[in-house]
Each structure stands twice: as structure tokens, then as C-alpha cells.
Design a protein around this motif. Structure first.
Motif, PDB file in Angstrom:
ATOM      1  N   TYR A 136      45.405  39.204  38.499  1.00  9.03           N
ATOM      2  CA  TYR A 136      45.352  40.302  37.539  1.00  9.03           C
ATOM      3  C   TYR A 136      44.811  39.676  36.018  1.00  9.03           C
ATOM      4  N   ASP A 177      50.094  33.195  48.804  1.00  3.91           N
ATOM      5  CA  ASP A 177      48.979  34.054  48.555  1.00  3.91           C
ATOM      6  C   ASP A 177      49.101  35.241  47.360  1.00  3.91           C
ATOM      7  N   GLU A 185      39.864  39.276  44.239  1.00  4.38           N
ATOM      8  CA  GLU A 185      40.213  39.032  45.653  1.00  4.38           C
ATOM      9  C   GLU A 185      41.255  38.193  45.766  1.00  4.38           C
ATOM     10  N   ARG A 186      41.797  38.200  46.930  1.00  3.05           N
ATOM     11  CA  ARG A 186      43.157  37.555  47.002  1.00  3.05           C
ATOM     12  C   ARG A 186      42.765  35.954  46.987  1.00  3.05           C
ATOM     13  N   VAL A 213      51.892  38.392  47.328  1.00  8.62           N
ATOM     14  CA  VAL A 213      51.630  38.973  48.537  1.00  8.62           C
ATOM     15  C   VAL A 213      52.912  39.272  49.560  1.00  8.62           C
ATOM     16  N   LEU A 244      43.663  46.713  42.806  1.00 10.83           N
ATOM     17  CA  LEU A 244      45.131  46.804  42.321  1.00 10.83           C
ATOM     18  C   LEU A 244      44.930  48.263  41.844  1.00 10.83           C
ATOM     19  N   ASP A 246      47.766  38.285  44.723  1.00  8.83           N
ATOM     20  CA  ASP A 246      46.511  39.184  43.957  1.00  8.83           C
ATOM     21  C   ASP A 246      46.339  38.745  42.621  1.00  8.83           C
ATOM     22  N   VAL A 269      40.625  42.803  47.049  1.00 15.52           N
ATOM     23  CA  VAL A 269      41.735  43.623  46.854  1.00 15.52           C
ATOM     24  C   VAL A 269      41.615  44.631  45.873  1.00 15.52           C
TER      25      VAL A 269
END
Length: 321
Positions: free
Chosen positions: A175, A171, A154-155, A191, A216, A173, A214
Motif C-alpha cells: 500500500y 504474501d 499487485e500481490r 494476506v 484495496l 498487498d 489486487v
């Protein structure tokens, strides 16, 4: 009478305590019948525990290897030892750039009883990881928070300071986390900018999930992204050299975290390398110990020639003395 699950855990604990138990010994220790022991052994085998048995009056049960990893039964000291070992493996990077140690430590800490988690927290505060002089230190707690962000999907709102010390809030995302052998890097999509970025983990001040899930879909190779980011960092000066080597050999000689490589046919590679000044770059090029040609700039080429002449003259003078 204890529950079936508690009895199974008790049986695993006993089997782990010594190499061999007879069915009668297990029944006596667990205060059940031998039939119950045999039934519980069958249940454990279904769960993935490898339990070997020897027939006959002197035979018995022993804990062997299973076909998959089953639940483990650890006492307080064993759980604490595993957690500390995983934490040190994550901080030292002994397992390389993957997140195996962090992922395992994250799972373990989520199920630790409060009494053990509290002791681990006390040890985190008491232990100091001693980095190399040029290696910044990162708190184990922050490393785990970043790993959690990568797993959560999640963001996340990231408080970060850049190389100049400027604080920003972004902000991202999340990984992956990448360890280069010197530092941890946090790979995430920015973002606002709409592009993949690498963030030095030791410069992260705070992270906070936003609750926005989110997915990816165009994830990069995180290790390659970090390598390219490091190699293309802001240096006062860059040198371009030509190595009479194919790309795979050039990459072994000059890591991708040090230079940016471009193939020039099957037997040559062009490499761009950043450094503090011409003399520093010349010194590094001499350590490569291989033929090369400086394509640009001229001041690095002159510094390299000057150092080579000095090295030659020192050795000639030593031979004459």
C-alpha cells in the motif's frame, strides 16, 4: 530534415539556454524558417509550455511558467544531478513521510538512457548514507523496489525477518511507504492473517511480484498505522500516566510514535508509554517538563519520585555552596 518532435525538443533546449531569443536567431540555429519557429512555439504552448513573447524588431521569445508541468529536456549531467538529488531526498526524509521523492525518482529511472542509469548505479554503490548510531541502513535499491510494489497494485511475496531475526515469507498487498524521520516502514495487508501490518523496510530481504492484481478497498491511514504500531511495540515495561492537557496538546508533547493516547474528558489525556525499565521511563517523564500523575505501575512512580528528590537535593546543595 529532422522530425517535428525532435525539432520541438531542440527548441525547448534553446529557450532554456538563455533568457531571450529573437525569432530570427532561433530560425538560424535550427536551420528552419521564421514561420516554422512561430508554428513550433504555438505547438509548445498547446503542450503546456509557458513561452512569453515581446513584439517589435527587438522582441523575441522567452521560456516562462506554464499552466501544467510539461516534458523537461535534460542533458546527461542534469539528469544525473536530478536523480542523485531525489535519491538523497528520499533517504533523508527531508520531504516528510510522503513518497514524492521516491515516486519522482522511480519515474525518472525508468526513462534514463543506459549510460546515465549505469552511472547512477555506480554512484549508488559508491555512496554510503550515514545513519544515526541507532538507525539501521537501507539500500536505495530496496527502497525503490518497495515503492514500485506500492505503485504496481499487485500481490507481492515478501521475505522478512522480525525483531528476533526469524526469517519468514509472506504474501502481502502493498500500500504505502512511511518515513518517521528515523526509519522507513512498508505498509501492506498480510494476506494470510487478513489484516494490515507494518514492516520495517530495513528488515525486508527480497520482494517478488506474484502477478495477481489486487484492489484495496479498506485502506487505513498509513502514517497513523505506523505510529500506533511503534507505540505499541514489545517493551519490558509500560507506564500509564495522566496529563492535565487536552488530546491535541498531549499529542504535541508525546508523539503518537512514543505513546498511546486516550482522551479523559476535554482537559485530560491518559497515555501509555513503553520503555526498557522503571528508571528509564522515569527519566523520560522528567524530560516532559509538565505536571503529570503516574497511574501505574508503582515502581515507575517510585523511580520518578527518587529522581525528583535527587534533582531537588542537587540544586539545594549547589545553592548553599
Amino acid at each position: 530534415m529532422i522530425s517535428t518532435s525532435a525539432r520541438l525538443l531542440r527548441l525547448v533546449s534553446l529557450l532554456s539556454a538563455r533568457p531571450l531569443w529573437t525569432c530570427g536567431e532561433l530560425a538560424e540555429r535550427m536551420a528552419v524558417t521564421e514561420r516554422t519557429v512561430r508554428r513550433d512555439v504555438a505547438r509548445l504552448r498547446e503542450l503546456g509550455y509557458g513561452i512569453d513573447s515581446d513584439p517589435g524588431p527587438w522582441g523575441g521569445y522567452r521560456l516562462g511558467g506554464g499552466t501544467r508541468i510539461p516534458p523537461l529536456v535534460l542533458d546527461d549531467e542534469e539528469a544525473l544531478a536530478v536523480a542523485v538529488g531525489l535519491r538523497e531526498a528520499a533517504l533523508s526524509g527531508v520531504l516528510g513521510s510522503d513518497q514524492a521523492a521516491l515516486s519522482a525518482l522511480l519515474k525518472l529511472r525508468q526513462v534514463l538512457p543506459p549510460r546515465i542509469a549505469g552511472r547512477l548505479g555506480e554512484m549508488d554503490e559508491a555512496f554510503v548514507h550515514t545513519p544515526r548510531p541507532d538507525e539501521p541502513q537501507i539500500a536505495p535499491g530496496m527502497l525503490l523496489e518497495l515503492a514500485t510494489a506500492c505503485r504496481r497494485g499487485e500481490r507481492t511475496r515478501l521475505s522478512y525477518r522480525d525483531r528476533e531475526g526469524k526469517a519468514t515469507v509472506r504474501d502481502v498487498d502493498p500500500y504505502r511507504l512511511v518515513h518517521t524521520g528515523r526509519r522507513w516502514y512498508f505498509v501492506a495487508r498480510d494476506v494470510t492473517r487478513g489484516e494490515w501490518r507494518t514492516f520495517r523496510a530495513d528488515r525486508v530481504g527480497q520482494i517478488r511480484p506474484t502477478g495477481h492484481a489486487v484492489e484495496l478497498v479498506d485502506s487505513p491511514d498509513p502514517a497513523l498505522l505506523v505510529s500506533r504500531s511503534i507505540a505499541s511495540g514489545a517493551y519490558p515495561l509500560y507506564v500509564t500516566i495522566r496529563l492535565p492537557l487536552p488530546m491535541n496538546q498531549a499529542l504535541r508533547l508525546i508523539p503518537p510514535t512514543v505513546g498511546t493516547h486516550h482522551s479523559e474528558g476535554p482537559d485530560a489525556t491518559i497515555v501509555d508509554i513503553g520503555g526498557p525499565d522503571a528508571d528509564g521511563l522515569a527519566k523520560y517523564l522528567l524530560t516532559l517538563g509538565t505536571p503529570l500523575r503516574v497511574l501505574s505501575p508503582d515502581d515507575v512512580r517510585e523511580a520518578l519520585l527518587r529522581r525528583a528528590r535527587e534533582l531537588f537535593e542537587d540544586n539545594v546543595n549547589s545553592q548553599l555552596q
